[in-house]
Motif scaffolding. Structure first.
Motif, PDB file in Angstrom:
ATOM      1  N   VAL A 188       0.840  -1.199   0.000  1.00  0.00           N
ATOM      2  CA  VAL A 188       0.000   0.000   0.000  1.00  0.00           C
ATOM      3  C   VAL A 188       0.874   1.248   0.000  1.00  0.00           C
ATOM      4  O   VAL A 188       2.059   1.201   0.331  1.00  0.00           O
ATOM      5  N   ASP A 189       0.241   2.374  -0.369  1.00  0.00           N
ATOM      6  CA  ASP A 189       0.953   3.651  -0.349  1.00  0.00           C
ATOM      7  C   ASP A 189       0.651   4.399   0.952  1.00  0.00           C
ATOM      8  O   ASP A 189       0.002   3.851   1.850  1.00  0.00           O
ATOM      9  N   GLN A 190       1.088   5.647   1.026  1.00  0.00           N
ATOM     10  CA  GLN A 190       0.928   6.443   2.237  1.00  0.00           C
ATOM     11  C   GLN A 190      -0.534   6.744   2.566  1.00  0.00           C
ATOM     12  O   GLN A 190      -0.853   7.164   3.670  1.00  0.00           O
ATOM     13  N   HIS A 191      -1.427   6.505   1.612  1.00  0.00           N
ATOM     14  CA  HIS A 191      -2.856   6.742   1.829  1.00  0.00           C
ATOM     15  C   HIS A 191      -3.614   5.437   2.076  1.00  0.00           C
ATOM     16  O   HIS A 191      -4.838   5.428   2.143  1.00  0.00           O
ATOM     17  N   GLY A 192      -2.880   4.323   2.168  1.00  0.00           N
ATOM     18  CA  GLY A 192      -3.507   3.034   2.395  1.00  0.00           C
ATOM     19  C   GLY A 192      -4.091   2.402   1.143  1.00  0.00           C
ATOM     20  O   GLY A 192      -4.775   1.388   1.217  1.00  0.00           O
ATOM     21  N   GLY A 229       1.899   3.513   8.138  1.00  0.00           N
ATOM     22  CA  GLY A 229       0.585   4.025   8.525  1.00  0.00           C
ATOM     23  C   GLY A 229       0.497   5.538   8.592  1.00  0.00           C
ATOM     24  O   GLY A 229       0.941   6.246   7.685  1.00  0.00           O
ATOM     25  N   ASP A 230      -0.073   6.022   9.711  1.00  0.00           N
ATOM     26  CA  ASP A 230      -0.282   7.463   9.889  1.00  0.00           C
ATOM     27  C   ASP A 230       1.031   8.237   9.902  1.00  0.00           C
ATOM     28  O   ASP A 230       1.103   9.357   9.398  1.00  0.00           O
ATOM     29  N   GLU A 231       2.068   7.640  10.486  1.00  0.00           N
ATOM     30  CA  GLU A 231       3.373   8.317  10.506  1.00  0.00           C
ATOM     31  C   GLU A 231       3.893   8.551   9.088  1.00  0.00           C
ATOM     32  O   GLU A 231       4.419   9.623   8.791  1.00  0.00           O
ATOM     33  N   LEU A 232       3.727   7.556   8.221  1.00  0.00           N
ATOM     34  CA  LEU A 232       4.167   7.695   6.834  1.00  0.00           C
ATOM     35  C   LEU A 232       3.347   8.759   6.118  1.00  0.00           C
ATOM     36  O   LEU A 232       3.900   9.595   5.401  1.00  0.00           O
ATOM     37  N   ALA A 233       2.049   8.743   6.322  1.00  0.00           N
ATOM     38  CA  ALA A 233       1.174   9.728   5.689  1.00  0.00           C
ATOM     39  C   ALA A 233       1.527  11.141   6.141  1.00  0.00           C
ATOM     40  O   ALA A 233       1.620  12.073   5.322  1.00  0.00           O
ATOM     41  N   GLN A 234       1.749  11.326   7.436  1.00  0.00           N
ATOM     42  CA  GLN A 234       2.084  12.644   7.972  1.00  0.00           C
ATOM     43  C   GLN A 234       3.439  13.134   7.475  1.00  0.00           C
ATOM     44  O   GLN A 234       3.590  14.299   7.112  1.00  0.00           O
ATOM     45  N   ALA A 235       4.428  12.246   7.457  1.00  0.00           N
ATOM     46  CA  ALA A 235       5.767  12.623   6.984  1.00  0.00           C
ATOM     47  C   ALA A 235       5.727  12.969   5.499  1.00  0.00           C
ATOM     48  O   ALA A 235       6.346  13.956   5.073  1.00  0.00           O
ATOM     49  N   SER A 236       4.987  12.198   4.712  1.00  0.00           N
ATOM     50  CA  SER A 236       4.881  12.461   3.274  1.00  0.00           C
ATOM     51  C   SER A 236       4.231  13.817   3.028  1.00  0.00           C
ATOM     52  O   SER A 236       4.677  14.590   2.174  1.00  0.00           O
ATOM     53  N   GLU A 237       3.189  14.095   3.795  1.00  0.00           N
ATOM     54  CA  GLU A 237       2.509  15.387   3.656  1.00  0.00           C
ATOM     55  C   GLU A 237       3.413  16.537   4.093  1.00  0.00           C
ATOM     56  O   GLU A 237       3.501  17.558   3.416  1.00  0.00           O
ATOM     57  N   ALA A 238       4.109  16.361   5.199  1.00  0.00           N
ATOM     58  CA  ALA A 238       5.020  17.394   5.697  1.00  0.00           C
ATOM     59  C   ALA A 238       6.137  17.687   4.699  1.00  0.00           C
ATOM     60  O   ALA A 238       6.598  18.827   4.596  1.00  0.00           O
ATOM     61  N   MET A 239       6.550  16.675   3.963  1.00  0.00           N
ATOM     62  CA  MET A 239       7.613  16.839   2.969  1.00  0.00           C
ATOM     63  C   MET A 239       7.071  17.413   1.661  1.00  0.00           C
ATOM     64  O   MET A 239       7.841  17.742   0.761  1.00  0.00           O
ATOM     65  N   GLY A 240       5.738  17.489   1.518  1.00  0.00           N
ATOM     66  CA  GLY A 240       5.143  18.001   0.287  1.00  0.00           C
ATOM     67  C   GLY A 240       5.182  17.010  -0.858  1.00  0.00           C
ATOM     68  O   GLY A 240       5.174  17.398  -2.032  1.00  0.00           O
TER      69      GLY A 240
END
Length: 154
Positions: free
Chosen positions: A29-33, A86-97
C-alpha cells in the motif's frame, strides 16, 4: 525424474504461469492506504526514490520528483528510508510536500537492492522490473529525464 512427456509439459506450463503471475504481484500500500497494483506498474519505467525527513537534499529534490511524477511515461514511487508506516508515513509524506505515491513496504528485496549508506538515492527501473541505474545524491527532473532517455536509447 519425470518420464511422461505430457506430465513434464504440464509441469513446465504451470511453472511458467506461476512465474508470470508473480510479475503482476502487488507492491503493498501507499501512504494513503491504497493498494499499489503490480499490474498497473507492469511495462512502465519506475523512478524509485528513497528519502527521509532529516535529509536536507531529499527535501530539496521533492519538488523535482513531484514535477517528474506528472509525466505519463513513467511512475515515481517513494520509499521512506526510516521505515515509517501508517499514519506516521502519511504525515511525513505530507510534511515533505510529496505529491507522488510512497510505498509503505520497501521493495528492496523484490528488486534486489542493497541498503544505501547515503540519501537521497534514486533507482531507475525498466518496464520489466530490472534496475538499470542508481543515482546517488540530489537529482533534478531534467537530469533524471536525461538518464532515462539514454537508458531507453532515445
Amino acid at each position: 525424474m519425470i518420464h511422461d512427456p505430457c506430465r513434464l509439459f504440464r509441469l513446465l506450463l504451470l511453472c511458467l504461469f506461476l512465474g508470470l503471475a508473480g510479475c503482476g504481484e502487488d507492491w503493498g500500500v501507499d501512504q494513503h492506504g491504497q493498494t499499489v497494483r503490480g499490474d498497473a506498474l507492469q511495462g512502465r519505467w519506475l523512478v524509485l526514490n528513497y528519502w527521509a525527513e532529516w535529509c536536507g537534499p531529499c527535501r530539496t529534490e521533492i519538488p523535482e520528483l513531484n514535477a517528474l511524477s506528472r509525466e505519463d511515461s513513467l511512475e515515481v514511487l517513494g520509499v521512506n528510508f526510516d521505515g515509517l508506516q501508517g499514519d506516521e508515513l502519511a504525515q511525513a509524506s505530507e510534511a515533505m510536500g510529496i505529491g507522488f505515491r510512497v510505498l509503505a513496504l520497501d521493495p528492496a528485496e523484490r528488486l534486489q537492492l542493497p541498503r544505501s549508506p547515503v540519501l537521497p538515492v534514486t533507482y531507475l527501473v525498466d518496464g520489466e522490473g530490472k534496475v538499470r541505474e542508481q543515482l546517488v545524491g540530489e537529482q533534478t527532473a531534467e537530469g533524471i529525464k536525461e538518464h532515462l532517455a539514454r537508458l531507453q536509447g532515445q
